[in-house]
Write a protein that holds these residues in place. Structure first.
Motif, PDB file in Angstrom:
ATOM      1  N   LEU A  84      -9.987   3.003  12.854  1.00 37.75           N
ATOM      2  CA  LEU A  84      -9.271   4.384  12.286  1.00 37.75           C
ATOM      3  C   LEU A  84     -10.217   5.665  11.770  1.00 37.75           C
ATOM      4  O   LEU A  84      -9.841   6.681  11.908  1.00 37.75           O
ATOM      5  CB  LEU A  84      -8.609   3.950  10.958  1.00 37.75           C
ATOM      6  CG  LEU A  84      -7.169   3.019  11.072  1.00 37.75           C
ATOM      7  CD1 LEU A  84      -6.696   2.459   9.775  1.00 37.75           C
ATOM      8  CD2 LEU A  84      -6.374   3.662  11.860  1.00 37.75           C
ATOM      9  N   ASN A  85     -11.437   5.343  11.590  1.00 37.39           N
ATOM     10  CA  ASN A  85     -12.421   6.538  11.257  1.00 37.39           C
ATOM     11  C   ASN A  85     -13.277   6.822  12.675  1.00 37.39           C
ATOM     12  O   ASN A  85     -14.198   7.239  12.349  1.00 37.39           O
ATOM     13  CB  ASN A  85     -13.311   5.884  10.130  1.00 37.39           C
ATOM     14  CG  ASN A  85     -12.507   5.658   9.025  1.00 37.39           C
ATOM     15  OD1 ASN A  85     -11.796   6.690   8.665  1.00 37.39           O
ATOM     16  ND2 ASN A  85     -12.745   4.618   7.956  1.00 37.39           N
ATOM     17  N   VAL A 107      -2.089   2.458   3.611  1.00 36.04           N
ATOM     18  CA  VAL A 107      -2.134   3.266   4.903  1.00 36.04           C
ATOM     19  C   VAL A 107      -0.909   2.591   5.586  1.00 36.04           C
ATOM     20  O   VAL A 107      -0.666   1.457   5.945  1.00 36.04           O
ATOM     21  CB  VAL A 107      -3.426   2.475   5.456  1.00 36.04           C
ATOM     22  CG1 VAL A 107      -3.439   3.487   7.120  1.00 36.04           C
ATOM     23  CG2 VAL A 107      -4.823   3.141   4.861  1.00 36.04           C
ATOM     24  N   LYS A 108      -0.024   3.740   5.973  1.00 33.15           N
ATOM     25  CA  LYS A 108       1.193   3.239   6.683  1.00 33.15           C
ATOM     26  C   LYS A 108       0.959   3.217   8.163  1.00 33.15           C
ATOM     27  O   LYS A 108       0.225   4.006   8.786  1.00 33.15           O
ATOM     28  CB  LYS A 108       2.320   4.211   6.378  1.00 33.15           C
ATOM     29  CG  LYS A 108       2.729   4.392   4.786  1.00 33.15           C
ATOM     30  CD  LYS A 108       3.578   3.292   4.339  1.00 33.15           C
ATOM     31  CE  LYS A 108       3.795   3.558   2.735  1.00 33.15           C
ATOM     32  NZ  LYS A 108       4.061   2.337   2.165  1.00 33.15           N
ATOM     33  N   LEU A 116      -1.239  -1.216   6.766  1.00 31.96           N
ATOM     34  CA  LEU A 116      -2.392  -1.738   7.517  1.00 31.96           C
ATOM     35  C   LEU A 116      -2.535  -3.125   7.023  1.00 31.96           C
ATOM     36  O   LEU A 116      -3.273  -4.046   7.955  1.00 31.96           O
ATOM     37  CB  LEU A 116      -3.766  -0.772   7.123  1.00 31.96           C
ATOM     38  CG  LEU A 116      -4.995  -1.075   7.764  1.00 31.96           C
ATOM     39  CD1 LEU A 116      -4.887  -1.109   9.403  1.00 31.96           C
ATOM     40  CD2 LEU A 116      -6.186  -0.139   7.205  1.00 31.96           C
ATOM     41  N   ILE A 117      -2.087  -3.741   5.961  1.00 27.85           N
ATOM     42  CA  ILE A 117      -2.387  -5.285   5.727  1.00 27.85           C
ATOM     43  C   ILE A 117      -1.464  -5.858   6.698  1.00 27.85           C
ATOM     44  O   ILE A 117      -1.707  -6.995   6.980  1.00 27.85           O
ATOM     45  CB  ILE A 117      -1.934  -5.449   4.283  1.00 27.85           C
ATOM     46  CG1 ILE A 117      -2.926  -4.759   3.016  1.00 27.85           C
ATOM     47  CG2 ILE A 117      -1.661  -6.898   3.828  1.00 27.85           C
ATOM     48  CD1 ILE A 117      -2.607  -4.986   1.698  1.00 27.85           C
ATOM     49  N   ASP A 118      -0.268  -5.527   7.038  1.00 25.13           N
ATOM     50  CA  ASP A 118       0.523  -6.215   7.752  1.00 25.13           C
ATOM     51  C   ASP A 118      -0.138  -6.348   9.008  1.00 25.13           C
ATOM     52  O   ASP A 118       0.134  -7.449   9.872  1.00 25.13           O
ATOM     53  CB  ASP A 118       1.871  -5.488   8.009  1.00 25.13           C
ATOM     54  CG  ASP A 118       2.566  -5.245   6.677  1.00 25.13           C
ATOM     55  OD1 ASP A 118       2.890  -6.431   5.948  1.00 25.13           O
ATOM     56  OD2 ASP A 118       3.362  -4.317   6.500  1.00 25.13           O
TER      57      ASP A 118
END
Length: 143
Positions: A84-85, A107-108, A116-118
């Motif tokens: 992401l970065n 973070v969706k 982001l966890i999902d």
């Protein structure tokens, strides 16, 4: 001071409650003695709670340092963060601060509902099938 300011004689006498309080006030360092007594009475309960928290923290640190499953999960979080970065000064990191894990839920995902966890849990199950479930089993790392 109350005894000095108010005349006590046959017509004006102290009630039992006032006499009791006057006796308590006359005890040297009364407040300090009550605080020490409270501390001594509550010590074992407080010590037990702190000791339990210390054991849980130590167990958690051991799990983070020694568990391959936790290492895989944290590695995926690092990989996702680096992706992401990418192209920024924060990309290609070798590690992250532990408080960054709390930001994963904010973070969706844009392609589907979730965070982001999902995504990380899906990747964990895809790359290391069954390991995430083992983390949450009885006597697993999450316990």
């Amino acid at each position: 001071r109350a005894q000095q300011e108010h005349k006590v004689d046959a017509l004006n006498i102290w009630d039992v409650a006032e006499e009791f309080l006057l006796e308590l006030i006359s005890v040297p360092h009364f407040k300090l003695r009550l605080e020490v007594w409270d501390f001594a009475n509550a010590f074992m309960e407080r010590f037990g709670a702190i000791s339990q928290a210390d054991m849980e923290l130590s167990s958690g640190c051991t799990a983070v340092l020694t568990s391959g499953r936790v290492r895989h999960l944290l590695g995926l979080a690092l990989y996702a963060g680096n992706f992401l970065n990418g192209g920024t000064s924060r990309g290609r990191a070798d590690g992250f601060a532990i408080d960054a894990l709390a930001q994963l839920k904010t973070v969706k995902m844009s392609s589907q509902p979730g965070t982001l966890i999902d995504f990380i849990t899906e990747q964990m199950e895809r790359r290391y099938p069954g390991e995430l479930a083992e983390v949450f089993e009885q006597h697993g790392e999450a316990e």
